[in-house]
Design a protein around this motif. Structure first.
Motif, PDB file in Angstrom:
ATOM      1  N   ALA A 120      49.051  35.165  39.525  1.00  0.00           N
ATOM      2  CA  ALA A 120      48.251  35.708  40.625  1.00  0.00           C
ATOM      3  C   ALA A 120      48.150  34.713  41.774  1.00  0.00           C
ATOM      4  N   ARG A 121      48.011  33.443  41.443  1.00  0.00           N
ATOM      5  CA  ARG A 121      47.925  32.417  42.493  1.00  0.00           C
ATOM      6  C   ARG A 121      49.262  32.260  43.215  1.00  0.00           C
ATOM      7  N   VAL A 122      50.364  32.417  42.476  1.00  0.00           N
ATOM      8  CA  VAL A 122      51.689  32.400  43.110  1.00  0.00           C
ATOM      9  C   VAL A 122      51.796  33.546  44.113  1.00  0.00           C
ATOM     10  N   ALA A 167      41.438  32.875  47.464  1.00  0.00           N
ATOM     11  CA  ALA A 167      41.346  33.321  46.070  1.00  0.00           C
ATOM     12  C   ALA A 167      39.914  33.547  45.611  1.00  0.00           C
ATOM     13  N   ASP A 168      38.998  32.723  46.052  1.00  0.00           N
ATOM     14  CA  ASP A 168      37.610  32.822  45.593  1.00  0.00           C
ATOM     15  C   ASP A 168      36.716  33.611  46.542  1.00  0.00           C
ATOM     16  N   GLN A 169      37.306  34.138  47.610  1.00  0.00           N
ATOM     17  CA  GLN A 169      36.545  34.962  48.556  1.00  0.00           C
ATOM     18  C   GLN A 169      36.381  36.381  48.006  1.00  0.00           C
ATOM     19  N   ASN A 171      40.539  40.467  41.556  1.00  0.00           N
ATOM     20  CA  ASN A 171      41.147  41.750  41.908  1.00  0.00           C
ATOM     21  C   ASN A 171      42.618  41.778  41.505  1.00  0.00           C
ATOM     22  N   VAL A 172      43.326  40.679  41.762  1.00  0.00           N
ATOM     23  CA  VAL A 172      44.759  40.620  41.454  1.00  0.00           C
ATOM     24  C   VAL A 172      44.996  40.512  39.954  1.00  0.00           C
ATOM     25  N   MET A 173      44.118  39.805  39.249  1.00  0.00           N
ATOM     26  CA  MET A 173      44.296  39.575  37.819  1.00  0.00           C
ATOM     27  C   MET A 173      43.858  40.752  36.951  1.00  0.00           C
TER      28      MET A 173
END
Length: 276
Positions: free
Chosen positions: A152-154, A165-167, A132-134
């Motif tokens: 995105a992970r930051v 993140a993987d949910q 979603n963020v990427m």
């Protein structure tokens, strides 16, 4: 630790130009008029937002607050007026009264200047939190996937969601979904973030989570326009407060004046009703 991405977080170029950033006008809306059938929802609204400013828009339901945001983000077309982002004219009105929007290529660029966080999150349910963020940086900006994932992970880490993140959205609370929505908007590195009642769908405990993130963004001088019913939040976080009613701006000024010493009778009535 800052919430939104800066040059020291990832290898990217900041969007603040040389000179005094505070003098930069990010958005200017002039004489905005909008009607739905015979109902005039916005009546000659003027709004200017400078870099680093936090503007809260308050007012009763049906006052035109959300419609103003939808016009600013092109989800609704104006009937008259002018919209300018960073000196680029997005919409103008001709002498004959017809509204013209800029060409497709310029509009695509202008739309990258802002992010919008909705009431109902609007996440893609079939995509993971990370995806979603990427999504927009990869698909819209055509940026390198590995670099976007790193950024995105930051962002998710700074939202307190690194372990999500993987949910998928259905596995998250409302407050967590809204924080993902904020991260998604920030991933595009916008000049200004619009929030349309970002906590209206949340219970009080989850509201605190989201307001904490917005407060931190304000401390970092992120330019924001926030339609909200959270009066104490608007009073404490905003540089400027706008009170709308009946499609017009009734009163605006710094929070201390608007909340502590309102000049207009309609503003006094509205704030009194909230206190009661």
């Amino acid at each position: 630790m800052s919430v939104y991405l800066k040059k020291e977080d990832v290898n990217t170029t900041g969007s603040v130009e040389n000179g005094n950033p505070a003098d930069k006008v990010v958005l200017k809306m002039s004489n905005i008029q909008k009607r739905f059938d015979n109902l005039e929802v916005l009546k000659a609204i003027n709004l200017t937002v400078k870099h680093g400013e936090v503007v809260s828009i308050i007012g009763p339901s049906g006052s035109g607050k959300s419609t103003l945001l939808r016009c600013a983000t092109f989800l609704e077309k104006i009937d008259s007026g002018e919209i300018i982002y960073l000196d680029k004219k997005a919409a103008i009105t001709s002498h004959s009264g017809k509204v013209f929007y800029t060409n497709k290529a310029d509009m695509k660029e202008i739309k990258q200047y802002f992010g919008l966080v909705f009431q109902q999150f609007n996440l893609f349910p079939h995509h993971s939190v990370l995806k979603n963020v990427m999504g927009a940086p990869v698909n819209v900006l055509k940026r390198d996937k590995a670099e976007v994932e790193k950024e995105a992970r930051v962002l998710l880490d700074k939202m307190g969601l690194a372990d999500k993140a993987d949910q998928y959205p259905c596995n998250l609370s409302g407050g967590q979904q809204q924080r993902v929505a904020i991260a998604r908007a920030l991933a595009m590195k916008p000049e200004v973030l619009f929030f349309d009642e970002p906590t209206s769908a949340l219970d009080p405990e989850l509201t605190i989570e989201v307001l904490k993130i917005i407060r931190q963004l304000a401390e970092e001088k992120m330019t924001m326009v926030i339609v909200t019913h959270e009066m104490s939040f608007a009073a404490n976080v905003s540089n400027r407060v706008i009170f709308m009613d009946g499609g017009v701006i009734v009163e605006e000024g710094n929070p201390k004046d608007v909340f502590g010493n309102p000049q207009m009778e309609r503003t006094k009535q509205f704030l009194k009703s909230y206190k009661e």
